[in-house]
Design a protein around this motif. Sequence first.
Motif, mmCIF file in Angstrom:
data_model
loop_
_atom_site.group_PDB
_atom_site.id
_atom_site.type_symbol
_atom_site.label_atom_id
_atom_site.label_comp_id
_atom_site.label_asym_id
_atom_site.label_seq_id
_atom_site.Cartn_x
_atom_site.Cartn_y
_atom_site.Cartn_z
ATOM 1 N N TYR A 9 -5.535 3.905 -7.695
ATOM 2 C CA TYR A 9 -7.273 3.999 -7.036
ATOM 3 C C TYR A 9 -7.378 2.350 -7.222
ATOM 4 O O TYR A 9 -8.370 1.838 -6.643
ATOM 5 N N ARG A 10 -7.702 1.639 -8.575
ATOM 6 C CA ARG A 10 -8.292 1.139 -8.757
ATOM 7 C C ARG A 10 -7.371 -0.673 -7.710
ATOM 8 O O ARG A 10 -7.724 -1.020 -7.553
ATOM 9 N N GLN A 11 -5.554 -0.436 -7.826
ATOM 10 C CA GLN A 11 -4.930 -1.082 -7.503
ATOM 11 C C GLN A 11 -6.051 -1.103 -5.544
ATOM 12 O O GLN A 11 -5.501 -2.286 -4.933
ATOM 13 N N LEU A 12 -5.801 -0.192 -4.558
ATOM 14 C CA LEU A 12 -6.526 0.250 -3.935
ATOM 15 C C LEU A 12 -7.715 -0.330 -3.532
ATOM 16 O O LEU A 12 -8.006 -0.653 -2.595
ATOM 17 N N ALA A 13 -8.270 -0.021 -4.690
ATOM 18 C CA ALA A 13 -10.097 -0.978 -4.405
ATOM 19 C C ALA A 13 -9.950 -2.348 -4.066
ATOM 20 O O ALA A 13 -10.789 -3.450 -3.501
ATOM 21 N N GLU A 14 -9.104 -2.740 -5.307
ATOM 22 C CA GLU A 14 -8.819 -4.484 -5.151
ATOM 23 C C GLU A 14 -8.328 -4.723 -4.005
ATOM 24 O O GLU A 14 -8.673 -6.072 -3.421
ATOM 25 N N TRP A 15 -6.755 -4.669 -3.169
ATOM 26 C CA TRP A 15 -6.139 -4.321 -1.874
ATOM 27 C C TRP A 15 -7.440 -4.541 -1.103
ATOM 28 O O TRP A 15 -7.295 -5.231 0.073
ATOM 29 N N SER A 16 -8.457 -3.520 -0.806
ATOM 30 C CA SER A 16 -10.031 -3.100 -0.162
ATOM 31 C C SER A 16 -10.465 -4.405 -0.099
ATOM 32 O O SER A 16 -10.863 -4.567 0.789
ATOM 33 N N ALA A 17 -10.809 -5.126 -1.309
ATOM 34 C CA ALA A 17 -12.205 -6.546 -1.468
ATOM 35 C C ALA A 17 -10.888 -7.634 -0.608
ATOM 36 O O ALA A 17 -11.944 -8.696 -0.107
ATOM 37 N N ALA A 18 -9.481 -7.540 -1.079
ATOM 38 C CA ALA A 18 -9.095 -8.182 0.095
ATOM 39 C C ALA A 18 -8.442 -8.164 1.087
ATOM 40 O O ALA A 18 -7.169 -7.719 0.480
ATOM 41 N N PRO A 19 -8.282 -8.036 2.313
ATOM 42 C CA PRO A 19 -7.898 -6.910 3.720
ATOM 43 C C PRO A 19 -6.994 -8.006 3.372
ATOM 44 O O PRO A 19 -5.501 -7.573 4.380
ATOM 45 N N TRP A 20 -6.673 -9.149 3.408
ATOM 46 C CA TRP A 20 -5.140 -10.196 4.098
ATOM 47 C C TRP A 20 -3.829 -9.939 2.961
ATOM 48 O O TRP A 20 -3.132 -9.724 3.656
ATOM 49 N N LEU A 21 -4.533 -9.025 1.890
ATOM 50 C CA LEU A 21 -2.898 -8.780 0.669
ATOM 51 C C LEU A 21 -2.668 -7.650 1.748
ATOM 52 O O LEU A 21 -1.094 -7.185 1.804
ATOM 53 N N TRP A 22 -3.053 -6.664 2.412
ATOM 54 C CA TRP A 22 -2.413 -5.489 3.810
ATOM 55 C C TRP A 22 -1.151 -6.537 4.226
ATOM 56 O O TRP A 22 -0.111 -5.913 5.080
ATOM 57 N N GLY A 23 -2.262 -7.175 5.119
ATOM 58 C CA GLY A 23 -0.979 -7.982 6.386
ATOM 59 C C GLY A 23 -0.208 -8.818 5.725
ATOM 60 O O GLY A 23 0.970 -8.442 6.190
ATOM 61 N N TYR A 24 -0.186 -9.408 4.557
ATOM 62 C CA TYR A 24 1.166 -9.354 3.618
ATOM 63 C C TYR A 24 2.362 -8.848 3.227
ATOM 64 O O TYR A 24 3.251 -8.858 3.065
ATOM 65 N N LEU A 25 1.533 -7.620 3.005
ATOM 66 C CA LEU A 25 2.701 -6.137 2.596
ATOM 67 C C LEU A 25 3.430 -5.607 3.890
ATOM 68 O O LEU A 25 4.515 -5.649 4.101
ATOM 69 N N ALA A 26 2.097 -5.773 5.275
ATOM 70 C CA ALA A 26 3.109 -5.405 6.486
ATOM 71 C C ALA A 26 4.710 -6.361 6.365
ATOM 72 O O ALA A 26 5.468 -6.151 7.049
#
Length: 108
Positions: A9-26
Amino acid sequence: LLWEGPALYRQLAEWSAAPWLWGYLAVLVGANFAVTKACGQLVGISSPVVLNVVLVFQRFLSILASALYFNAPPYPPPLMWAGSLLVVLGCAGYVLAPGPKPSKPKGE
């Protein structure tokens, strides 16, 4: 990470603050799929040795880009460069080495 709920949940919260990380993951998931598919196709048309050579050079270039672009400065120590170069040279030497000489039949 997946077994520890609070850490997830902490990791998801951090990634929600920086949405470009989801783009990197994709992009990484897509690139991983493309490499896996290309490896299967390469083995189908050549040998596993060729695939090994291709993957060694790809990994060497990844290490090079990571060391020079993402983690610099400080640059990695000279022994890391020497070791990486030895791996690439050893792989190339294995591939370029001449095959065994055909043996003569016993009747000749």
